[in-house]
Design a protein around this motif. Structure first.
Motif, PDB file in Angstrom:
ATOM      1  N   ASP A 396       0.794  -1.230   0.000  1.00  0.00           N
ATOM      2  CA  ASP A 396       0.000   0.000   0.000  1.00  0.00           C
ATOM      3  C   ASP A 396       0.828   1.282   0.000  1.00  0.00           C
ATOM      4  OD1 ASP A 396      -2.363  -1.510   0.104  1.00  0.00           O
ATOM      5  OD2 ASP A 396      -2.227  -1.691   2.283  1.00  0.00           O
ATOM      6  N   CYS A 397       2.153   1.172  -0.027  1.00  0.00           N
ATOM      7  CA  CYS A 397       2.995   2.359   0.129  1.00  0.00           C
ATOM      8  C   CYS A 397       2.732   3.403  -0.958  1.00  0.00           C
ATOM      9  CB  CYS A 397       4.469   1.971   0.135  1.00  0.00           C
ATOM     10  SG  CYS A 397       5.577   3.363   0.480  1.00  0.00           S
ATOM     11  N   ASP A 398       2.712   2.980  -2.223  1.00  0.00           N
ATOM     12  CA  ASP A 398       2.519   3.941  -3.315  1.00  0.00           C
ATOM     13  C   ASP A 398       1.182   4.648  -3.209  1.00  0.00           C
ATOM     14  OD1 ASP A 398       4.998   3.380  -4.364  1.00  0.00           O
ATOM     15  OD2 ASP A 398       4.253   1.897  -5.796  1.00  0.00           O
ATOM     16  N   ALA A 399       0.132   3.894  -2.863  1.00  0.00           N
ATOM     17  CA  ALA A 399      -1.193   4.499  -2.731  1.00  0.00           C
ATOM     18  C   ALA A 399      -1.223   5.507  -1.589  1.00  0.00           C
ATOM     19  CB  ALA A 399      -2.247   3.413  -2.509  1.00  0.00           C
ATOM     20  N   MET A 400      -0.563   5.163  -0.464  1.00  0.00           N
ATOM     21  CA  MET A 400      -0.535   6.091   0.668  1.00  0.00           C
ATOM     22  C   MET A 400       0.251   7.358   0.323  1.00  0.00           C
ATOM     23  SD  MET A 400      -0.257   3.631   4.068  1.00  0.00           S
ATOM     24  CE  MET A 400       1.215   2.746   3.532  1.00  0.00           C
ATOM     25  N   CYS A 401       1.349   7.187  -0.444  1.00  0.00           N
ATOM     26  CA  CYS A 401       2.112   8.356  -0.883  1.00  0.00           C
ATOM     27  C   CYS A 401       1.242   9.288  -1.724  1.00  0.00           C
ATOM     28  CB  CYS A 401       3.329   7.923  -1.705  1.00  0.00           C
ATOM     29  SG  CYS A 401       4.676   7.189  -0.747  1.00  0.00           S
ATOM     30  N   LYS A 402       0.383   8.696  -2.528  1.00  0.00           N
ATOM     31  CA  LYS A 402      -0.427   9.485  -3.457  1.00  0.00           C
ATOM     32  C   LYS A 402      -1.618  10.151  -2.776  1.00  0.00           C
ATOM     33  CE  LYS A 402      -2.750   9.124  -7.957  1.00  0.00           C
ATOM     34  NZ  LYS A 402      -3.068   8.221  -9.098  1.00  0.00           N
ATOM     35  N   PHE A 403      -2.285   9.423  -1.873  1.00  0.00           N
ATOM     36  CA  PHE A 403      -3.546   9.920  -1.325  1.00  0.00           C
ATOM     37  C   PHE A 403      -3.463  10.366   0.142  1.00  0.00           C
ATOM     38  CE2 PHE A 403      -4.784   6.825  -4.662  1.00  0.00           C
ATOM     39  CZ  PHE A 403      -5.422   7.709  -5.523  1.00  0.00           C
ATOM     40  N   GLY A 404      -2.371  10.033   0.848  1.00  0.00           N
ATOM     41  CA  GLY A 404      -2.285  10.377   2.260  1.00  0.00           C
ATOM     42  C   GLY A 404      -1.999  11.846   2.497  1.00  0.00           C
ATOM     43  N   THR A 405      -2.415  12.328   3.652  1.00  0.00           N
ATOM     44  CA  THR A 405      -2.174  13.727   4.017  1.00  0.00           C
ATOM     45  C   THR A 405      -1.352  13.867   5.292  1.00  0.00           C
ATOM     46  OG1 THR A 405      -4.298  13.799   5.208  1.00  0.00           O
ATOM     47  CG2 THR A 405      -4.283  14.531   2.891  1.00  0.00           C
ATOM     48  N   ASP A 406      -1.414  12.890   6.186  1.00  0.00           N
ATOM     49  CA  ASP A 406      -0.617  12.932   7.408  1.00  0.00           C
ATOM     50  C   ASP A 406      -0.466  11.520   7.954  1.00  0.00           C
ATOM     51  OD1 ASP A 406      -2.963  12.265   8.839  1.00  0.00           O
ATOM     52  OD2 ASP A 406      -3.452  14.376   9.156  1.00  0.00           O
ATOM     53  N   VAL A 407       0.075  11.416   9.166  1.00  0.00           N
ATOM     54  CA  VAL A 407       0.407  10.112   9.743  1.00  0.00           C
ATOM     55  C   VAL A 407      -0.810   9.206   9.893  1.00  0.00           C
ATOM     56  CG1 VAL A 407       0.132  10.833  12.139  1.00  0.00           C
ATOM     57  CG2 VAL A 407       1.768   9.012  11.583  1.00  0.00           C
ATOM     58  N   ARG A 408      -1.998   9.772   9.897  1.00  0.00           N
ATOM     59  CA  ARG A 408      -3.205   8.952  10.038  1.00  0.00           C
ATOM     60  C   ARG A 408      -3.425   8.004   8.864  1.00  0.00           C
ATOM     61  NH1 ARG A 408      -7.401  13.674  11.356  1.00  0.00           N
ATOM     62  NH2 ARG A 408      -6.062  14.643   9.758  1.00  0.00           N
ATOM     63  N   VAL A 409      -2.690   8.219   7.777  1.00  0.00           N
ATOM     64  CA  VAL A 409      -2.814   7.318   6.640  1.00  0.00           C
ATOM     65  C   VAL A 409      -2.390   5.893   7.011  1.00  0.00           C
ATOM     66  CG1 VAL A 409      -0.493   7.612   5.678  1.00  0.00           C
ATOM     67  CG2 VAL A 409      -2.423   7.196   4.145  1.00  0.00           C
ATOM     68  N   LEU A 410      -1.603   5.773   8.102  1.00  0.00           N
ATOM     69  CA  LEU A 410      -1.155   4.443   8.541  1.00  0.00           C
ATOM     70  C   LEU A 410      -2.217   3.683   9.337  1.00  0.00           C
ATOM     71  CD1 LEU A 410       2.474   5.324   9.709  1.00  0.00           C
ATOM     72  CD2 LEU A 410       1.831   4.115   7.622  1.00  0.00           C
ATOM     73  N   ASN A 411      -3.261   4.378   9.762  1.00  0.00           N
ATOM     74  CA  ASN A 411      -4.267   3.729  10.618  1.00  0.00           C
ATOM     75  C   ASN A 411      -4.830   2.433  10.028  1.00  0.00           C
ATOM     76  OD1 ASN A 411      -3.876   5.748  12.440  1.00  0.00           O
ATOM     77  ND2 ASN A 411      -5.797   6.820  12.058  1.00  0.00           N
ATOM     78  N   PRO A 412      -5.174   2.404   8.733  1.00  0.00           N
ATOM     79  CA  PRO A 412      -5.766   1.166   8.195  1.00  0.00           C
ATOM     80  C   PRO A 412      -4.822  -0.030   8.172  1.00  0.00           C
ATOM     81  CG  PRO A 412      -6.310   3.058   6.804  1.00  0.00           C
ATOM     82  CD  PRO A 412      -5.253   3.518   7.763  1.00  0.00           C
ATOM     83  N   ILE A 413      -3.500   0.219   8.139  1.00  0.00           N
ATOM     84  CA  ILE A 413      -2.581  -0.925   8.057  1.00  0.00           C
ATOM     85  C   ILE A 413      -1.851  -1.195   9.367  1.00  0.00           C
ATOM     86  CG2 ILE A 413      -2.219  -0.542   5.590  1.00  0.00           C
ATOM     87  CD1 ILE A 413       0.626   0.459   6.328  1.00  0.00           C
TER      88      ILE A 413
END
Length: 436
Positions: A396-413
């Motif tokens: 999921d790294c590439d998707a998180m790089c593209k759509f994430g805004t802050d550290v909360r992007v890690l919550n789902p994984i």
């Protein structure tokens, strides 16, 4: 043995790129990290013994965490845990069922931990030896070594065999007095060789001789007649271990690279552990992602150096640490938790998120370690400690790089442990070893 001959043997040892001098002693950051892990772990062992909560088995005990950290040092310490396994038929080592022996062992560890000189350690060893606790012999010296590496050498069968072969002695395996005699000989030889003040270097030399990997006149006949095939297998095994270490380094670098890219994509500044700056992944140095040392505003704390070894940190524009990541492919989960714990205790920020990042196969071990009472009672960790599996991050790294805004992007994984996981802690063998 003449000094000149000894120096020639040491030279062969140093020039062998696959000797333990290079693969374990000289170029192994995990060896240096282990010293703090073991010291911290021993405090837990001593506290458990003094409070009568140590238990009656090696598995699941705080001692297992310490000895596992030692045996993970590979080669020289491979098998170091065996001496501490509870052997029901022999009822040894007699520190699990005998409260007095257990208490004596705990106080011996405390004396060694607090010792300021070699005489204090010597007296602690003599006092322990007088108690004649069944099954508790010089294998304990491996623990002492990690407390006082310049004063007392490690101990195992290969080291003793190497010492006896090199100096034509008859040191016995299970005797503390023989260990102390061997120590005197090692100290004298080390004065001539100047390998290192750390006795791990000369212990590695003796280990290589005792393993018949380093052939000298004194063991040449045995090596030629009985050990030629064994030596070939050992060399192949060592070569494979070196290749495996290189593969693990690449995986470790890959995961650090993913975390660094993601952190930067989210707008954070990134710190990569100081000792990893020269590692590369896909042609790019990890240090290229990282802040420089002077830009990392560490708290004024005795553990600042330890924090600087955390694999990846994310920081905001004000230099506040937002998140810390420890990547543990094959090294001790326990030591990774300790470094994150040091970070949490030092910055005392409720906003800092802590993550262990490890292979999917180690998930059960992570849960077991996080559910240890010593970590559960640390309010500084609390719900801030989570873990991320390699497969989730890489997928999921590439998707998180593209759509994430802050550290909360890690919550789902990211995942946490809870009381529902307690059964895992109660049944999981941390080191995957047997007590029988």
């Amino acid at each position: 043995m003449k000094t000149s001959v000894l120096e020639c043997i040491a030279k062969d040892y140093i020039q062998d790129s696959e000797s333990v001098y290079h693969t374990w002693f000289l170029n192994n950051d995990d060896r240096l990290k282990a010293f703090r892990t073991i010291k911290k772990g021993l405090n837990d062992v001593i506290d458990d013994i003094e409070s009568r909560t140590f238990g009656n088995d090696f598995k699941g005990s705080s001692l297992e965490a310490v000895v596992t950290a030692i045996s993970e040092q590979k080669q020289v310490f491979e098998g170091a845990a065996h001496a501490f396994f509870w052997k029901p038929k022999l009822r040894i080592p007699d520190i699990y069922e005998n409260p007095e022996n257990q208490l004596a062992f705990g106080r011996f560890l405390a004396d060694c931990l607090q010792a300021k000189n070699e005489e204090q350690i010597f007296n602690a060893i003599v006092n322990l030896d007088h108690l004649k606790i069944k099954g508790l012999g010089p294998a304990v010296a491996n623990i002492i070594y990690f407390l006082h590496p310049t004063l007392y050498p490690p101990f195992n069968t290969a080291i003793v065999k190497g010492y006896n072969t090199l100096f034509k002695q008859k040191i016995k395996l299970g005797s503390w007095s023989s260990y102390l005699e061997m120590r005197e000989g090692i100290l004298a030889a080390n004065e001539c060789l100047h390998l290192s003040k750390d006795l791990g270097a000369i212990a590695g030399l003796l280990f290589e001789i005792g393993s018949n990997r380093l052939v000298i006149p004194e063991n040449a006949d045995e090596a030629l007649i009985d050990e030629q095939q064994k030596r070939k297998k050992l060399m192949e095994k060592r070569h494979n271990q070196v290749l495996q270490d290189q593969l693990e380094d690449k995986t470790h670098s890959e995961i650090q690279s993913h975390l660094a890219r993601l952190g930067q994509a989210l707008g954070y500044k990134v710190w990569i552990a100081q000792n990893d700056h020269q590692r590369d992944w896909q042609g790019k140095k990890l240090g290229d992602y990282s802040l420089k040392r002077q830009d990392l505003h560490l708290p004024d704390s005795p553990v600042a150096t330890t924090i600087a070894l955390i694999d990846v940190l994310w920081l905001d524009d004000n230099g506040m640490i937002i998140s810390g990541f420890e990547v543990e492919k094959s090294t001790s989960i326990y030591s990774g938790i300790l470094r994150l714990q040091d970070l949490a205790l030092s910055i005392k920020s409720q906003n800092c998120r802590l993550y262990l990042v490890a292979p999917d196969s180690r998930e059960k071990e992570i849960k077991a370690q996080l559910l240890r009472p010593s970590f559960q009672k640390e309010k500084t960790l609390g719900s801030a400690m989570s873990y991320i599996l390699f497969s989730d991050l890489t997928c999921d790294c590439d998707a998180m790089c593209k759509f994430g805004t802050d550290v909360r992007v890690l919550n789902p994984i990211s995942r946490t442990v809870s009381a529902n996981d307690l059964s895992t802690y109660q049944t999981s063998p941390f080191s995957g070893t047997s007590n029988t």
